[in-house]
Design a protein around this motif. Structure first.
Motif, PDB file in Angstrom:
ATOM      1  N   GLN A  24       0.809  -1.213   0.000  1.00  0.00           N
ATOM      2  CA  GLN A  24       0.000   0.000   0.000  1.00  0.00           C
ATOM      3  C   GLN A  24       0.842   1.264   0.000  1.00  0.00           C
ATOM      4  O   GLN A  24       0.475   2.251  -0.635  1.00  0.00           O
ATOM      5  N   HIS A  25       1.958   1.264   0.718  1.00  0.00           N
ATOM      6  CA  HIS A  25       2.706   2.506   0.898  1.00  0.00           C
ATOM      7  C   HIS A  25       3.921   2.644  -0.011  1.00  0.00           C
ATOM      8  O   HIS A  25       4.431   3.753  -0.179  1.00  0.00           O
ATOM      9  N   LEU A  26       4.402   1.562  -0.597  1.00  0.00           N
ATOM     10  CA  LEU A  26       5.576   1.664  -1.455  1.00  0.00           C
ATOM     11  C   LEU A  26       5.298   1.177  -2.880  1.00  0.00           C
ATOM     12  O   LEU A  26       5.592   1.886  -3.839  1.00  0.00           O
ATOM     13  N   ALA A  27       4.730  -0.010  -3.004  1.00  0.00           N
ATOM     14  CA  ALA A  27       4.554  -0.589  -4.338  1.00  0.00           C
ATOM     15  C   ALA A  27       3.461   0.103  -5.139  1.00  0.00           C
ATOM     16  O   ALA A  27       3.663   0.433  -6.311  1.00  0.00           O
ATOM     17  N   LEU A  28       2.296   0.315  -4.546  1.00  0.00           N
ATOM     18  CA  LEU A  28       1.202   0.932  -5.296  1.00  0.00           C
ATOM     19  C   LEU A  28       1.475   2.387  -5.681  1.00  0.00           C
ATOM     20  O   LEU A  28       1.190   2.772  -6.823  1.00  0.00           O
ATOM     21  N   PRO A  29       2.030   3.223  -4.789  1.00  0.00           N
ATOM     22  CA  PRO A  29       2.344   4.588  -5.231  1.00  0.00           C
ATOM     23  C   PRO A  29       3.421   4.639  -6.322  1.00  0.00           C
ATOM     24  O   PRO A  29       3.481   5.584  -7.090  1.00  0.00           O
ATOM     25  N   ASN A  30       4.261   3.633  -6.386  1.00  0.00           N
ATOM     26  CA  ASN A  30       5.325   3.571  -7.396  1.00  0.00           C
ATOM     27  C   ASN A  30       5.068   2.441  -8.385  1.00  0.00           C
ATOM     28  O   ASN A  30       6.002   1.762  -8.815  1.00  0.00           O
ATOM     29  N   ALA A  31       3.815   2.261  -8.755  1.00  0.00           N
ATOM     30  CA  ALA A  31       3.442   1.152  -9.632  1.00  0.00           C
ATOM     31  C   ALA A  31       4.149   1.229 -10.979  1.00  0.00           C
ATOM     32  O   ALA A  31       4.478   0.194 -11.572  1.00  0.00           O
ATOM     33  N   HIS A  32       4.398   2.422 -11.486  1.00  0.00           N
ATOM     34  CA  HIS A  32       5.075   2.558 -12.776  1.00  0.00           C
ATOM     35  C   HIS A  32       6.492   1.975 -12.727  1.00  0.00           C
ATOM     36  O   HIS A  32       6.965   1.421 -13.715  1.00  0.00           O
ATOM     37  N   ILE A  33       7.157   2.066 -11.585  1.00  0.00           N
ATOM     38  CA  ILE A  33       8.495   1.482 -11.445  1.00  0.00           C
ATOM     39  C   ILE A  33       8.391  -0.035 -11.326  1.00  0.00           C
ATOM     40  O   ILE A  33       9.121  -0.773 -11.985  1.00  0.00           O
ATOM     41  N   PHE A  34       7.472  -0.502 -10.486  1.00  0.00           N
ATOM     42  CA  PHE A  34       7.317  -1.945 -10.290  1.00  0.00           C
ATOM     43  C   PHE A  34       6.805  -2.631 -11.560  1.00  0.00           C
ATOM     44  O   PHE A  34       7.118  -3.794 -11.785  1.00  0.00           O
ATOM     45  N   ASN A  35       6.038  -1.916 -12.395  1.00  0.00           N
ATOM     46  CA  ASN A  35       5.554  -2.487 -13.653  1.00  0.00           C
ATOM     47  C   ASN A  35       6.689  -2.678 -14.651  1.00  0.00           C
ATOM     48  O   ASN A  35       6.524  -3.391 -15.638  1.00  0.00           O
ATOM     49  N   THR A  36       7.813  -2.046 -14.425  1.00  0.00           N
ATOM     50  CA  THR A  36       8.992  -2.256 -15.261  1.00  0.00           C
ATOM     51  C   THR A  36       9.929  -3.278 -14.639  1.00  0.00           C
ATOM     52  O   THR A  36      10.444  -4.157 -15.329  1.00  0.00           O
ATOM     53  N   ILE A  37      10.138  -3.179 -13.332  1.00  0.00           N
ATOM     54  CA  ILE A  37      11.112  -4.034 -12.651  1.00  0.00           C
ATOM     55  C   ILE A  37      10.671  -5.500 -12.614  1.00  0.00           C
ATOM     56  O   ILE A  37      11.481  -6.402 -12.862  1.00  0.00           O
ATOM     57  N   VAL A  38       9.410  -5.755 -12.320  1.00  0.00           N
ATOM     58  CA  VAL A  38       8.952  -7.142 -12.149  1.00  0.00           C
ATOM     59  C   VAL A  38       9.045  -7.941 -13.455  1.00  0.00           C
ATOM     60  O   VAL A  38       9.643  -9.024 -13.473  1.00  0.00           O
ATOM     61  N   PRO A  39       8.499  -7.460 -14.586  1.00  0.00           N
ATOM     62  CA  PRO A  39       8.661  -8.244 -15.823  1.00  0.00           C
ATOM     63  C   PRO A  39      10.112  -8.387 -16.259  1.00  0.00           C
ATOM     64  O   PRO A  39      10.507  -9.445 -16.766  1.00  0.00           O
ATOM     65  N   LEU A  40      10.922  -7.344 -16.049  1.00  0.00           N
ATOM     66  CA  LEU A  40      12.339  -7.433 -16.394  1.00  0.00           C
ATOM     67  C   LEU A  40      13.033  -8.489 -15.531  1.00  0.00           C
ATOM     68  O   LEU A  40      13.812  -9.301 -16.032  1.00  0.00           O
ATOM     69  N   GLY A  41      12.724  -8.500 -14.236  1.00  0.00           N
ATOM     70  CA  GLY A  41      13.298  -9.507 -13.348  1.00  0.00           C
ATOM     71  C   GLY A  41      12.866 -10.914 -13.717  1.00  0.00           C
ATOM     72  O   GLY A  41      13.673 -11.847 -13.720  1.00  0.00           O
ATOM     73  N   GLU A  42      11.586 -11.080 -14.042  1.00  0.00           N
ATOM     74  CA  GLU A  42      11.099 -12.403 -14.459  1.00  0.00           C
ATOM     75  C   GLU A  42      11.791 -12.858 -15.733  1.00  0.00           C
ATOM     76  O   GLU A  42      12.166 -14.026 -15.866  1.00  0.00           O
ATOM     77  N   PHE A  43      11.975 -11.939 -16.675  1.00  0.00           N
ATOM     78  CA  PHE A  43      12.646 -12.281 -17.932  1.00  0.00           C
ATOM     79  C   PHE A  43      14.102 -12.685 -17.675  1.00  0.00           C
ATOM     80  O   PHE A  43      14.578 -13.696 -18.205  1.00  0.00           O
ATOM     81  N   LEU A  44      14.815 -11.902 -16.862  1.00  0.00           N
ATOM     82  CA  LEU A  44      16.223 -12.199 -16.594  1.00  0.00           C
ATOM     83  C   LEU A  44      16.395 -13.505 -15.817  1.00  0.00           C
ATOM     84  O   LEU A  44      17.328 -14.270 -16.080  1.00  0.00           O
ATOM     85  N   VAL A  45      15.501 -13.762 -14.870  1.00  0.00           N
ATOM     86  CA  VAL A  45      15.564 -15.029 -14.123  1.00  0.00           C
ATOM     87  C   VAL A  45      15.315 -16.196 -15.076  1.00  0.00           C
ATOM     88  O   VAL A  45      16.057 -17.190 -15.056  1.00  0.00           O
ATOM     89  N   GLY A  46      14.308 -16.086 -15.915  1.00  0.00           N
ATOM     90  CA  GLY A  46      14.024 -17.151 -16.881  1.00  0.00           C
ATOM     91  C   GLY A  46      15.174 -17.370 -17.847  1.00  0.00           C
ATOM     92  O   GLY A  46      15.564 -18.506 -18.133  1.00  0.00           O
ATOM     93  N   LEU A  47      15.746 -16.282 -18.342  1.00  0.00           N
ATOM     94  CA  LEU A  47      16.877 -16.380 -19.262  1.00  0.00           C
ATOM     95  C   LEU A  47      18.085 -17.021 -18.577  1.00  0.00           C
ATOM     96  O   LEU A  47      18.744 -17.886 -19.154  1.00  0.00           O
ATOM     97  N   GLY A  48      18.350 -16.617 -17.339  1.00  0.00           N
ATOM     98  CA  GLY A  48      19.468 -17.201 -16.602  1.00  0.00           C
ATOM     99  C   GLY A  48      19.291 -18.683 -16.348  1.00  0.00           C
ATOM    100  O   GLY A  48      20.236 -19.459 -16.464  1.00  0.00           O
ATOM    101  N   LEU A  49      18.066 -19.091 -16.018  1.00  0.00           N
ATOM    102  CA  LEU A  49      17.828 -20.512 -15.761  1.00  0.00           C
ATOM    103  C   LEU A  49      17.855 -21.334 -17.043  1.00  0.00           C
ATOM    104  O   LEU A  49      18.355 -22.461 -17.055  1.00  0.00           O
ATOM    105  N   ILE A  50      17.323 -20.793 -18.127  1.00  0.00           N
ATOM    106  CA  ILE A  50      17.298 -21.541 -19.387  1.00  0.00           C
ATOM    107  C   ILE A  50      18.699 -21.684 -19.972  1.00  0.00           C
ATOM    108  O   ILE A  50      19.098 -22.767 -20.410  1.00  0.00           O
ATOM    109  N   LEU A  51      19.461 -20.574 -19.979  1.00  0.00           N
ATOM    110  CA  LEU A  51      20.802 -20.613 -20.560  1.00  0.00           C
ATOM    111  C   LEU A  51      21.846 -21.179 -19.610  1.00  0.00           C
ATOM    112  O   LEU A  51      22.947 -21.515 -20.033  1.00  0.00           O
TER     113      LEU A  51
END
Length: 124
Positions: A24-51
């Protein structure tokens, strides 16, 4: 908004009060940042595990994301935690197959080279 002190059970989901406050106090007010960080992190984790590149780090951050989803109440399976422990343990042997076979020795060599040059005293 829901307000709970420690652990709440809402619609058969377990919610943790401190994590609800974080959302409520950090993630939702900064949703635009988390909407970039979370998919990027998921992509990098998936790429690291696959490769197989930096597999132990990728497995660790996959487990961190898994805990974040669990704390948010979106998943409630305790088997995910057990699976995460096995993935982290398997990361110990990750250097045999994949890019870690070449990347980890390069990183160790580069770190040792920088460590040795940092300890050399320059005399005039």
């Amino acid at each position: 908004m829901y307000r709970c002190q420690n652990i709440c059970h809402i619609n058969n989901n377990v919610l943790y009060g401190w994590y609800v406050d974080f959302l409520q106090h950090l993630a939702l007010p900064n949703a635009h940042i988390f909407n970039t960080i979370v998919p990027l992190g998921e992509f990098l984790v998936g790429l690291g595990l696959i490769l197989g590149c930096l597999t132990t780090a990728a497995a660790f951050f996959a487990l961190v994301m898994n805990f974040a989803y669990m704390f948010a109440g979106t998943i409630s399976s305790k088997m995910d935690i057990l699976l995460g422990v096995f993935i982290i343990a398997a990361g110990h042997n990750a250097g045999r197959i994949g890019l870690d076979r070449w990347v980890i020795p390069f990183i160790n060599k580069f770190a040792a080279k920088n460590n040795n040059t940092a300890h050399v005293k320059h005399s005039a």
